[in-house]
Scaffold this motif. Structure first.
Motif, PDB file in Angstrom:
ATOM      1  N   VAL A 144      -1.192 -22.828  31.645  1.00 40.35           N
ATOM      2  CA  VAL A 144      -1.331 -24.206  31.286  1.00 40.35           C
ATOM      3  C   VAL A 144      -1.129 -25.344  32.019  1.00 40.35           C
ATOM      4  O   VAL A 144      -0.862 -25.279  33.461  1.00 40.35           O
ATOM      5  CB  VAL A 144       0.030 -24.098  30.660  1.00 40.35           C
ATOM      6  N   PHE A 145      -2.606 -26.518  31.708  1.00 36.83           N
ATOM      7  CA  PHE A 145      -2.092 -27.508  32.398  1.00 36.83           C
ATOM      8  C   PHE A 145      -1.403 -27.757  32.440  1.00 36.83           C
ATOM      9  O   PHE A 145      -0.955 -29.268  31.831  1.00 36.83           O
ATOM     10  CB  PHE A 145      -3.860 -27.767  32.536  1.00 36.83           C
ATOM     11  N   GLU A 257     -11.288 -28.334  44.968  1.00 36.18           N
ATOM     12  CA  GLU A 257     -12.887 -27.360  44.436  1.00 36.18           C
ATOM     13  C   GLU A 257     -12.986 -26.360  43.488  1.00 36.18           C
ATOM     14  O   GLU A 257     -13.082 -26.273  42.415  1.00 36.18           O
ATOM     15  CB  GLU A 257     -14.008 -26.812  45.578  1.00 36.18           C
ATOM     16  N   THR A 258     -11.740 -25.502  43.621  1.00 35.41           N
ATOM     17  CA  THR A 258     -11.507 -24.011  42.642  1.00 35.41           C
ATOM     18  C   THR A 258     -10.664 -25.521  41.477  1.00 35.41           C
ATOM     19  O   THR A 258     -11.173 -24.697  40.597  1.00 35.41           O
ATOM     20  CB  THR A 258     -10.093 -23.795  43.566  1.00 35.41           C
ATOM     21  N   ALA A 259      -9.990 -25.461  41.558  1.00 39.41           N
ATOM     22  CA  ALA A 259      -9.576 -26.341  40.151  1.00 39.41           C
ATOM     23  C   ALA A 259     -10.257 -27.383  39.300  1.00 39.41           C
ATOM     24  O   ALA A 259     -10.070 -27.347  38.049  1.00 39.41           O
ATOM     25  CB  ALA A 259      -7.854 -27.196  40.869  1.00 39.41           C
ATOM     26  N   THR A 260     -11.209 -27.762  39.718  1.00 37.57           N
ATOM     27  CA  THR A 260     -12.127 -28.398  39.394  1.00 37.57           C
ATOM     28  C   THR A 260     -12.992 -26.912  38.175  1.00 37.57           C
ATOM     29  O   THR A 260     -13.456 -27.564  37.405  1.00 37.57           O
ATOM     30  CB  THR A 260     -12.781 -29.633  40.139  1.00 37.57           C
ATOM     31  N   LYS A 261     -13.382 -26.501  39.494  1.00 36.51           N
ATOM     32  CA  LYS A 261     -14.326 -25.695  38.369  1.00 36.51           C
ATOM     33  C   LYS A 261     -13.003 -24.906  37.463  1.00 36.51           C
ATOM     34  O   LYS A 261     -13.773 -24.489  36.404  1.00 36.51           O
ATOM     35  CB  LYS A 261     -14.787 -24.459  39.625  1.00 36.51           C
ATOM     36  N   LEU A 262     -12.019 -24.651  37.309  1.00 37.93           N
ATOM     37  CA  LEU A 262     -10.791 -23.764  36.941  1.00 37.93           C
ATOM     38  C   LEU A 262     -10.952 -24.961  35.808  1.00 37.93           C
ATOM     39  O   LEU A 262     -10.723 -24.434  34.375  1.00 37.93           O
ATOM     40  CB  LEU A 262      -9.755 -23.660  37.398  1.00 37.93           C
ATOM     41  N   LEU A 263     -10.802 -26.100  35.163  1.00 38.36           N
ATOM     42  CA  LEU A 263      -9.894 -26.772  34.715  1.00 38.36           C
ATOM     43  C   LEU A 263     -11.585 -27.279  33.618  1.00 38.36           C
ATOM     44  O   LEU A 263     -11.561 -27.226  32.299  1.00 38.36           O
ATOM     45  CB  LEU A 263      -9.812 -28.383  35.082  1.00 38.36           C
ATOM     46  N   ASN A 264     -12.715 -26.831  34.423  1.00 39.57           N
ATOM     47  CA  ASN A 264     -14.077 -26.887  33.801  1.00 39.57           C
ATOM     48  C   ASN A 264     -13.981 -25.839  32.732  1.00 39.57           C
ATOM     49  O   ASN A 264     -14.594 -25.815  32.003  1.00 39.57           O
ATOM     50  CB  ASN A 264     -15.303 -27.384  34.549  1.00 39.57           C
ATOM     51  N   LYS A 270     -13.415 -34.380  31.969  1.00 36.10           N
ATOM     52  CA  LYS A 270     -13.519 -33.188  32.876  1.00 36.10           C
ATOM     53  C   LYS A 270     -12.635 -34.717  33.969  1.00 36.10           C
ATOM     54  O   LYS A 270     -12.129 -34.608  34.823  1.00 36.10           O
ATOM     55  CB  LYS A 270     -14.572 -34.903  33.456  1.00 36.10           C
ATOM     56  N   ASP A 271     -11.778 -36.062  33.184  1.00 38.20           N
ATOM     57  CA  ASP A 271     -10.921 -36.629  33.337  1.00 38.20           C
ATOM     58  C   ASP A 271      -9.570 -36.226  33.306  1.00 38.20           C
ATOM     59  O   ASP A 271      -8.404 -36.681  33.740  1.00 38.20           O
ATOM     60  CB  ASP A 271     -10.849 -38.314  32.997  1.00 38.20           C
ATOM     61  N   ILE A 272      -9.640 -35.068  33.047  1.00 39.07           N
ATOM     62  CA  ILE A 272      -8.112 -34.476  32.677  1.00 39.07           C
ATOM     63  C   ILE A 272      -6.555 -34.672  33.309  1.00 39.07           C
ATOM     64  O   ILE A 272      -5.540 -34.686  33.154  1.00 39.07           O
ATOM     65  CB  ILE A 272      -8.101 -32.882  32.278  1.00 39.07           C
ATOM     66  N   GLN A 273      -7.165 -35.022  35.150  1.00 44.56           N
ATOM     67  CA  GLN A 273      -6.722 -35.247  36.270  1.00 44.56           C
ATOM     68  C   GLN A 273      -6.151 -36.590  36.016  1.00 44.56           C
ATOM     69  O   GLN A 273      -4.651 -36.941  36.318  1.00 44.56           O
ATOM     70  CB  GLN A 273      -6.875 -34.265  37.642  1.00 44.56           C
ATOM     71  N   GLU A 274      -7.180 -37.070  35.733  1.00 50.34           N
ATOM     72  CA  GLU A 274      -6.619 -38.731  35.940  1.00 50.34           C
ATOM     73  C   GLU A 274      -5.450 -38.708  34.267  1.00 50.34           C
ATOM     74  O   GLU A 274      -5.053 -39.552  34.702  1.00 50.34           O
ATOM     75  CB  GLU A 274      -7.975 -39.794  35.767  1.00 50.34           C
ATOM     76  N   GLN A 275      -5.707 -38.721  33.292  1.00 51.93           N
ATOM     77  CA  GLN A 275      -5.034 -38.930  32.867  1.00 51.93           C
ATOM     78  C   GLN A 275      -3.498 -37.913  32.297  1.00 51.93           C
ATOM     79  O   GLN A 275      -2.396 -38.717  31.203  1.00 51.93           O
ATOM     80  CB  GLN A 275      -5.590 -37.716  30.912  1.00 51.93           C
ATOM     81  N   VAL A 288      -8.222 -19.274  29.054  1.00 52.32           N
ATOM     82  CA  VAL A 288      -8.019 -18.991  29.999  1.00 52.32           C
ATOM     83  C   VAL A 288      -6.970 -18.136  30.669  1.00 52.32           C
ATOM     84  O   VAL A 288      -5.828 -18.375  30.137  1.00 52.32           O
ATOM     85  CB  VAL A 288      -8.438 -19.674  31.083  1.00 52.32           C
ATOM     86  N   THR A 289      -6.784 -17.285  31.135  1.00 53.63           N
ATOM     87  CA  THR A 289      -6.616 -16.174  31.748  1.00 53.63           C
ATOM     88  C   THR A 289      -6.565 -15.840  32.860  1.00 53.63           C
ATOM     89  O   THR A 289      -7.755 -15.359  33.190  1.00 53.63           O
ATOM     90  CB  THR A 289      -6.250 -14.929  30.509  1.00 53.63           C
TER      91      THR A 289
END
Length: 553
Positions: A144-145, A257-264, A270-275, A288-289
């Motif tokens: 969960v993000f 870098e890992t987080a970007t790949k994981l969220l993708n 793509k802007d979920i961290q900005e949200q 994802v599990t």
């Protein structure tokens, strides 16, 4: 307003200084010149070089370096004529548990509907556990993000709103919303909510199985190398009655870098961290599990805070406590053949200052009326554990503790006209800093980068959490040296040493600024020692209520 206040305090302090200057043993600025003269570069440098030498093996608790270090500090306290600070002993035993967590596999795989992502231990992720159990296995944990992972009712912010994360793995960002939007929280001054340890605590309160923090150099204020070094080996923790059962099963970090790949992989925008940085953000389940399998080895043992004192002449039951942590990272991954993390700046420089301060108080023409306590604290690098233990088991009642003056990592770049107070605006100790700084013709500013949350990152914070005002102070940025080439050369030579094998005393060090800061630390504590009042927190501080309660007891 700040400039006006500074001017008022400067005038007031100069008036006081003129009055004090008429007393025997003081110069025209109201300073004890005899006491200050006892603080010397030769002695200070020798202390720093000794403590940061390979002989002490990086000063890691629970190692041979631990024993060598605390015995050395005790011997210096004795030679300086200080009395034992804990009854007839210079030691306060601190029981801790060392937990060495290792992934069963050197890789970790995240699986989603659209594929999988496999990452490498140390290069892409680190993980640890505070649970005192040998085997930890989490099967197919859902992710969960949760944005910043913050629940702060006073700021109308809840990153766990309307979601149940029990048994799940939460993914959270470091820092807090104020870093990105000055209308939120405390603007660019980080709150405790931005600290990684708070996020671990909140994830546990929410019932999460584990937490992965997204590392970002700017927000964390250090690079991935610091995460890798700090979390790769055995970790120390307080010994809890429940054997760590109230903690999440694992705590970890992933690279940006890992987080970007994981969220993708999860199919999130793509802007979920900005949200997540904006008001109204809600946590987002990730389809994802992952499966964690960890092996823990642990042992309980004791390390020590080293404590000495100079008893006050009139109010010995009232104490001013100087602290500096003696520990560092020990022996770690070799870099160019060097595996000893010597910790000269962090924090042999602070412990050496305790010795110089002790010399100054012993040399003072008029002895301090309050008791001066010196504590070399253990296990700061492991999460401020030595100071946490002390404040939970205080040798001197916290009600009678006037203030904590904490020294952590002096700057060897050179003398500055200004001085920086970390967390400026928090405590009334700042008023003393301003008065004393004026005697040395120095001005006072807040830290250069308040978004790093420095006020919550050193040992004074455990005193603060218990209602005792704490000071964390260092050199400023307005250098006395006018040749910018000289300063830039030093910055280039000394930069990037934090938590690396390069943190050693070299020819690039300038000791002028450090000695000036030590003298300022002395005058602040000495001035307090001659008064009857107790400083408190400023009205705007979130710790003001705690301070009021302590003083009302």
């Amino acid at each position: 307003m700040k400039k006006t206040s500074l001017g008022i305090f400067t005038v007031a302090s100069l008036a006081i200084a003129c009055q004090s200057g008429n007393q025997a043993g003081y110069d025209a600025s109201g300073l004890d010149s005899t006491a200050l003269a006892s603080i010397t570069e030769e002695a200070y440098k020798s202390y720093v070089m000794k403590l940061s030498s390979d002989e002490f093996l990086g000063r890691k608790p629970f190692t041979k370096g631990d024993t060598l270090t605390v015995n050395y500090i005790q011997e210096q306290f004795k030679q300086l004529g200080l009395s034992p600070g804990n009854g007839d002993s210079y030691f306060q035993e601190v029981p801790l548990v060392e937990i060495d967590t290792k992934p069963v596999s050197p890789t970790l795989t995240f699986t989603g509907a659209n594929g999988s992502l496999t990452v490498k231990h140390l290069d892409d992720f680190v993980v640890s556990s505070k649970r005192l159990q040998n085997d930890i296995k989490i099967n197919q944990s859902e992710l969960v993000f949760v944005g910043f992972g913050i629940v702060a009712p006073e700021f109308n912010w809840n990153d766990y709103a309307n979601i149940d994360v029990k048994g799940k793995t939460v993914v959270a960002m470091v820092s807090d919303p104020g870093r990105y939007d000055k209308s939120l929280f405390k603007a660019d001054t980080m709150t405790y909510y931005g600290r990684w340890d708070y996020k671990y605590e909140e994830a546990a309160r929410q019932g999460a199985a584990g937490i992965l923090l997204i590392h970002e150099t700017g927000a964390a204020s250090y690079g991935w190398n610091v995460v890798r070094t700090g979390w790769a080996g055995p970790q120390l923790a307080m010994v809890s009655d429940d054997k760590g059962a109230s903690k999440t099963e694992f705590e970890g970090w992933i690279s940006q870098e890992t987080a970007t790949k994981l969220l993708n992989l999860a199919g999130l925008p793509k802007d979920i961290q900005e949200q997540a940085k904006k008001t109204g953000f809600k946590p987002v389940p990730m389809p994802v599990t992952t499966t964690f399998a960890l092996k823990n080895e642990f042992r309980e043992s004791k390390t020590n805070n080293v404590i000495a004192k100079i008893e006050g002449s009139k109010r010995p039951d009232e104490v001013i406590i100087y602290t500096a942590h003696w520990d560092h990272l020990g022996i770690g991954e070799p870099v160019n053949g060097d595996s000893i993390y010597n910790g000269a700046i962090d924090n042999a420089s602070g412990v050496a200052a305790l010795f110089e301060l002790a010399k100054a108080f012993k040399a003072a023409k008029v002895k301090p009326e309050r008791t001066i306590v010196f504590i070399a604290l253990t296990s700061e690098e492991e999460g401020l554990l030595g100071s946490e233990y002390y404040t939970q088991h205080p040798i001197y009642p916290l009600k009678k503790t006037v203030a904590n003056l904490n020294i952590d990592a002096f700057s060897p770049l050179g003398a500055t006209k200004d001085v920086s107070v970390v967390g400026f605006g928090q405590t009334e100790i700042e008023d003393y800093v301003i008065k004393s700084a004026a005697k040395f013709n120095r001005t006072v500013k807040g830290e250069r980068n308040p978004t790093t949350g420095g006020f919550y990152r050193s040992d004074h914070f455990n005193f603060v959490k218990n209602g005792v005002p704490g000071l964390f102070m260092g050199s400023g940025s307005d250098f006395m040296e006018q040749d910018s080439t000289v300063i830039n050369k030093r910055k280039a030579a000394l930069g990037g040493r934090y938590h690396t094998v390069r943190d050693e005393v070299t020819e690039d060090w300038s000791f002028d600024g450090i000695l000036a800061d030590i003298k300022l630390f002395f005058d602040i504590g000495y001035t307090m020692s001659m008064e009857k009042s107790f400083p408190n927190f400023k009205p705007a501080s979130e710790f003001k209520e705690l301070g009021d309660k302590r003083l009302a007891k």
